[in-house]
Write a protein that holds these residues in place. Structure first.
Motif: not given
Length: 298
Positions: A270-272, A278-280, A285-291
């Motif tokens: 949903e975030w991407t 892209g789902k890459d 890595g960005v998603f992990r850092s934000l959550n």
């Protein structure tokens, strides 16, 4: 009379074995597997063999409903036009492709095709029970704490049932819903239930969850049960089975979900999509850092 409903095994043999062991001393009369036996984990073939080649003399033969991941395996191997054509070449779907190949090679896809969308086990003198992976209307409809009382009553009335058992979202719930009438039978309230997940819980509790329904003076009493187990083996098999190597990012996300007992795949999707990314690996890595709170091991 005791009914047990287990669901969302998701290729996690160790969690399945823990639940079966937990069920043995409880005098189960009927056993239902409410969808999503396969995909996500490394043991899809082994889990299918376990539930199909039944050898548990102390447990009843299970009945099945179709889950969205079970159906996804059939659609994927058939290259169905019901799925977006671009998915078949997208590396993000590597884990799904891997699981579908394993199941096809083992001859385990054909039984899935015969599973119904819902079951209506009937017990004389007790309220009707309906079991469906999502809702009786669609296996992707989520039923949980967010379901409004009005929608809960609608679902119970539409299914003509006093007890609706769902799964799919990997979060257990037991709720009574007011319902003035079901068909011609007076029913002051009904049960809206989510079994939670055997193999991939999303509520922060890694124990394998399942539902017991016990008859009590003409009504059903539901309870969510939890079976602890050692996750070391299944976590290791993500690597030794070939799933991580061939499944890529999606396999890694499924592994992280098992570690944290939290949903990651859907929030990342949903975030991407919302960000146009892209789902890459870079987005991950960005998603992990934000959550960071989603990745705390349990």
């Amino acid at each position: 009379m005791r009914l047990a409903v287990i669901a969302d095994i998701h290729g996690n043999l160790d969690a399945l074995e823990a639940v079966l062991q937990d069920l043995r001393p409880q005098g189960i009369d009927r056993l239902y597997i409410n969808g999503d036996v396969v995909n996500r984990g490394p043991d899809s073939v082994a889990c299918m063999r376990r539930v199909l080649e039944w050898s548990h003399t102390d447990l009843p033969q299970p009945e099945f409903t179709l889950g969205n991941h079970d159906d996804l395996m059939l659609l994927w191997q058939a290259r169905s036009p019901l799925l977006p054509a671009e998915w078949y070449a997208d590396p993000f779907w590597g884990a799904t492709a891997w699981s579908a190949r394993q199941l096809e090679r083992a001859g385990m896809l054909a039984p899935i095709a015969g599973w119904p969308m819902s079951l209506r086990p009937h017990t004389p003198g007790l309220p009707q029970v309906v079991i469906a992976h999502g809702s009786p209307q669609h296996y992707r409809e989520a039923i949980g704490t967010f379901t409004s009382p009005e929608r809960g009553a609608e679902l119970l009335a539409a299914a003509e049932t006093g007890v609706l058992v769902a799964s799919h979202i990997h979060r257990p719930m037991v709720r009574q819903v007011g319902l003035p009438q079901i068909g011609t039978r007076e029913q002051p309230e009904g049960w809206l239930i989510n079994t939670g997940a055997v193999g991939a819980p999303f509520d922060g509790d890694p124990r394998a969850r399942y539902l017991l329904l016990e008859a009590d003076q003409g009504s059903w009493t539901p309870s969510i049960c939890a079976a602890p187990y050692d996750r070391t083996g299944v976590l290791e098999r993500f690597g030794t089975s070939g799933l991580l190597e061939e499944g890529g990012l999606s396999a890694l996300i499924f592994l992280e979900e098992l570690k944290s007992a939290r949903s990651l795949y859907t929030p990342f999707w949903e975030w991407t999509s919302a960000q146009g990314l892209g789902k890459d690996a870079a987005s991950w890595g960005v998603f992990r850092s934000l959550n960071p709170h989603l990745f705390v091991p349990v």
